[in-house]
Design a protein around this motif. Structure first.
Motif, PDB file in Angstrom:
ATOM      1  N   ALA A  83       0.831  -1.210   0.000  1.00 53.18           N
ATOM      2  CA  ALA A  83       0.000   0.000   0.000  1.00 53.18           C
ATOM      3  C   ALA A  83       0.864   1.259   0.000  1.00 53.18           C
ATOM      4  CB  ALA A  83      -0.932  -0.004   1.207  1.00 53.18           C
ATOM      5  N   ALA A  84       1.949   1.255   0.763  1.00 53.76           N
ATOM      6  CA  ALA A  84       2.854   2.408   0.777  1.00 53.76           C
ATOM      7  C   ALA A  84       3.521   2.586  -0.579  1.00 53.76           C
ATOM      8  CB  ALA A  84       3.914   2.225   1.867  1.00 53.76           C
ATOM      9  N   LEU A  85       3.874   1.504  -1.201  1.00 55.89           N
ATOM     10  CA  LEU A  85       4.505   1.564  -2.523  1.00 55.89           C
ATOM     11  C   LEU A  85       3.559   2.145  -3.565  1.00 55.89           C
ATOM     12  CD1 LEU A  85       7.006   0.886  -4.156  1.00 55.89           C
ATOM     13  CD2 LEU A  85       6.161  -1.426  -4.375  1.00 55.89           C
ATOM     14  N   ILE A  86       2.323   1.696  -3.552  1.00 54.42           N
ATOM     15  CA  ILE A  86       1.338   2.232  -4.496  1.00 54.42           C
ATOM     16  C   ILE A  86       1.066   3.698  -4.186  1.00 54.42           C
ATOM     17  CG2 ILE A  86      -1.070   2.049  -5.243  1.00 54.42           C
ATOM     18  CD1 ILE A  86      -0.766  -0.999  -4.885  1.00 54.42           C
ATOM     19  N   ALA A  87       1.014   4.062  -2.916  1.00 55.46           N
ATOM     20  CA  ALA A  87       0.783   5.461  -2.544  1.00 55.46           C
ATOM     21  C   ALA A  87       1.931   6.357  -2.996  1.00 55.46           C
ATOM     22  CB  ALA A  87       0.593   5.569  -1.039  1.00 55.46           C
ATOM     23  N   VAL A  88       3.154   5.881  -2.869  1.00 58.36           N
ATOM     24  CA  VAL A  88       4.308   6.678  -3.294  1.00 58.36           C
ATOM     25  C   VAL A  88       4.282   6.901  -4.806  1.00 58.36           C
ATOM     26  CG1 VAL A  88       6.826   6.535  -3.592  1.00 58.36           C
ATOM     27  CG2 VAL A  88       5.810   6.115  -1.370  1.00 58.36           C
ATOM     28  N   ILE A  89       3.771   5.950  -5.543  1.00 60.12           N
ATOM     29  CA  ILE A  89       3.700   6.089  -6.991  1.00 60.12           C
ATOM     30  C   ILE A  89       2.542   6.995  -7.411  1.00 60.12           C
ATOM     31  CG2 ILE A  89       3.259   4.819  -9.139  1.00 60.12           C
ATOM     32  CD1 ILE A  89       4.784   2.493  -7.881  1.00 60.12           C
ATOM     33  N   VAL A  90       1.396   6.856  -6.778  1.00 55.58           N
ATOM     34  CA  VAL A  90       0.194   7.562  -7.206  1.00 55.58           C
ATOM     35  C   VAL A  90       0.104   8.978  -6.628  1.00 55.58           C
ATOM     36  CG1 VAL A  90      -2.337   7.477  -7.103  1.00 55.58           C
ATOM     37  CG2 VAL A  90      -1.039   5.421  -7.595  1.00 55.58           C
ATOM     38  N   LEU A  91       0.638   9.209  -5.452  1.00 52.74           N
ATOM     39  CA  LEU A  91       0.479  10.501  -4.779  1.00 52.74           C
ATOM     40  C   LEU A  91       1.010  11.699  -5.566  1.00 52.74           C
ATOM     41  CD1 LEU A  91      -0.758  11.535  -2.210  1.00 52.74           C
ATOM     42  CD2 LEU A  91       1.474  11.417  -1.142  1.00 52.74           C
ATOM     43  N   PRO A  92       2.170  11.643  -6.230  1.00 51.11           N
ATOM     44  CA  PRO A  92       2.599  12.808  -7.020  1.00 51.11           C
ATOM     45  C   PRO A  92       1.636  13.167  -8.151  1.00 51.11           C
ATOM     46  CG  PRO A  92       4.459  11.372  -6.640  1.00 51.11           C
ATOM     47  CD  PRO A  92       3.250  10.649  -6.161  1.00 51.11           C
ATOM     48  N   VAL A  93       1.022  12.164  -8.755  1.00 50.08           N
ATOM     49  CA  VAL A  93       0.076  12.431  -9.833  1.00 50.08           C
ATOM     50  C   VAL A  93      -1.184  13.088  -9.276  1.00 50.08           C
ATOM     51  CG1 VAL A  93      -1.356  11.347 -11.612  1.00 50.08           C
ATOM     52  CG2 VAL A  93       0.967  10.547 -11.211  1.00 50.08           C
ATOM     53  N   VAL A  94      -1.672  12.606  -8.152  1.00 51.70           N
ATOM     54  CA  VAL A  94      -2.848  13.194  -7.519  1.00 51.70           C
ATOM     55  C   VAL A  94      -2.546  14.618  -7.080  1.00 51.70           C
ATOM     56  CG1 VAL A  94      -4.409  13.018  -5.541  1.00 51.70           C
ATOM     57  CG2 VAL A  94      -3.782  10.964  -6.819  1.00 51.70           C
ATOM     58  N   HIS A  95      -1.383  14.839  -6.529  1.00 52.22           N
ATOM     59  CA  HIS A  95      -0.990  16.192  -6.095  1.00 52.22           C
ATOM     60  C   HIS A  95      -0.941  17.141  -7.289  1.00 52.22           C
ATOM     61  CE1 HIS A  95       0.836  19.538  -4.264  1.00 52.22           C
ATOM     62  NE2 HIS A  95       2.092  19.224  -4.470  1.00 52.22           N
ATOM     63  N   ARG A  96      -0.347  16.690  -8.372  1.00 52.37           N
ATOM     64  CA  ARG A  96      -0.258  17.517  -9.568  1.00 52.37           C
ATOM     65  C   ARG A  96      -1.646  17.846 -10.133  1.00 52.37           C
ATOM     66  NH1 ARG A  96       1.802  15.195 -14.860  1.00 52.37           N
ATOM     67  NH2 ARG A  96       2.162  13.497 -13.426  1.00 52.37           N
ATOM     68  N   LEU A  97      -2.566  16.892 -10.076  1.00 48.19           N
ATOM     69  CA  LEU A  97      -3.921  17.133 -10.577  1.00 48.19           C
ATOM     70  C   LEU A  97      -4.692  18.121  -9.698  1.00 48.19           C
ATOM     71  CD1 LEU A  97      -5.017  13.572 -11.687  1.00 48.19           C
ATOM     72  CD2 LEU A  97      -4.471  15.504 -13.148  1.00 48.19           C
ATOM     73  N   LEU A  98      -4.476  18.028  -8.387  1.00 53.63           N
ATOM     74  CA  LEU A  98      -5.194  18.926  -7.475  1.00 53.63           C
ATOM     75  C   LEU A  98      -4.629  20.325  -7.464  1.00 53.63           C
ATOM     76  CD1 LEU A  98      -5.860  16.555  -4.455  1.00 53.63           C
ATOM     77  CD2 LEU A  98      -7.463  17.316  -6.197  1.00 53.63           C
ATOM     78  N   VAL A  99      -3.337  20.481  -7.610  1.00 54.62           N
ATOM     79  CA  VAL A  99      -2.712  21.780  -7.568  1.00 54.62           C
ATOM     80  C   VAL A  99      -2.893  22.527  -8.895  1.00 54.62           C
ATOM     81  CG1 VAL A  99      -0.484  22.974  -7.397  1.00 54.62           C
ATOM     82  CG2 VAL A  99      -1.059  21.136  -5.813  1.00 54.62           C
ATOM     83  N   SER A 100      -2.831  21.815  -9.988  1.00 54.73           N
ATOM     84  CA  SER A 100      -2.937  22.481 -11.311  1.00 54.73           C
ATOM     85  C   SER A 100      -4.340  22.918 -11.626  1.00 54.73           C
ATOM     86  CB  SER A 100      -2.474  21.534 -12.402  1.00 54.73           C
ATOM     87  OG  SER A 100      -1.146  21.195 -12.200  1.00 54.73           O
TER      88      SER A 100
END
Length: 100
Positions: A83-100
């Motif tokens: 779960a931590a591994l998947i979160a580390v991979i997916v979290l930057p994409v989610v952050h980029r989508l929310l901030v942009s």
């Protein structure tokens, strides 16, 4: 050319291992097409990321593949590591989508 080689190495090492482990941990049937599709998705999410993020993913992949007995005094559940591994991979994409 360098980017293609980098993506191929990620796909063959991290992507396939992570896809196989994720499918097994979530109790889904593992066939080669599904493993390849998930590995391709994880590789696409990791492409053009920083060296720090890639090294963190590699370290977590190694920790997921280590048998629980070899971790010694560290009582870390393998499912938490996946779960931590998947979160580390997916979290930057989610952050980029929310901030942009």
């Amino acid at each position: 050319m360098k980017f293609v080689l980098y993506a191929l190495i990620l796909f063959l090492s991290v992507g396939i291992m992570l896809a196989r482990e994720a499918l097994v941990r979530f109790g889904l049937e593992t066939n080669y097409l599904l493993i390849a599709l998930i590995a391709l998705a994880f590789t696409a999410l990791l492409a053009r990321r920083s060296v720090l993020l890639i090294s963190l993913v590699v370290v977590l992949c190694v920790a997921v593949n280590v048998p629980p007995e070899a971790l010694g005094s560290f009582r870390i559940d393998q499912d938490i590591l996946v779960a931590a591994l998947i979160a580390v991979i997916v979290l930057p994409v989610v952050h980029r989508l929310l901030v942009s």
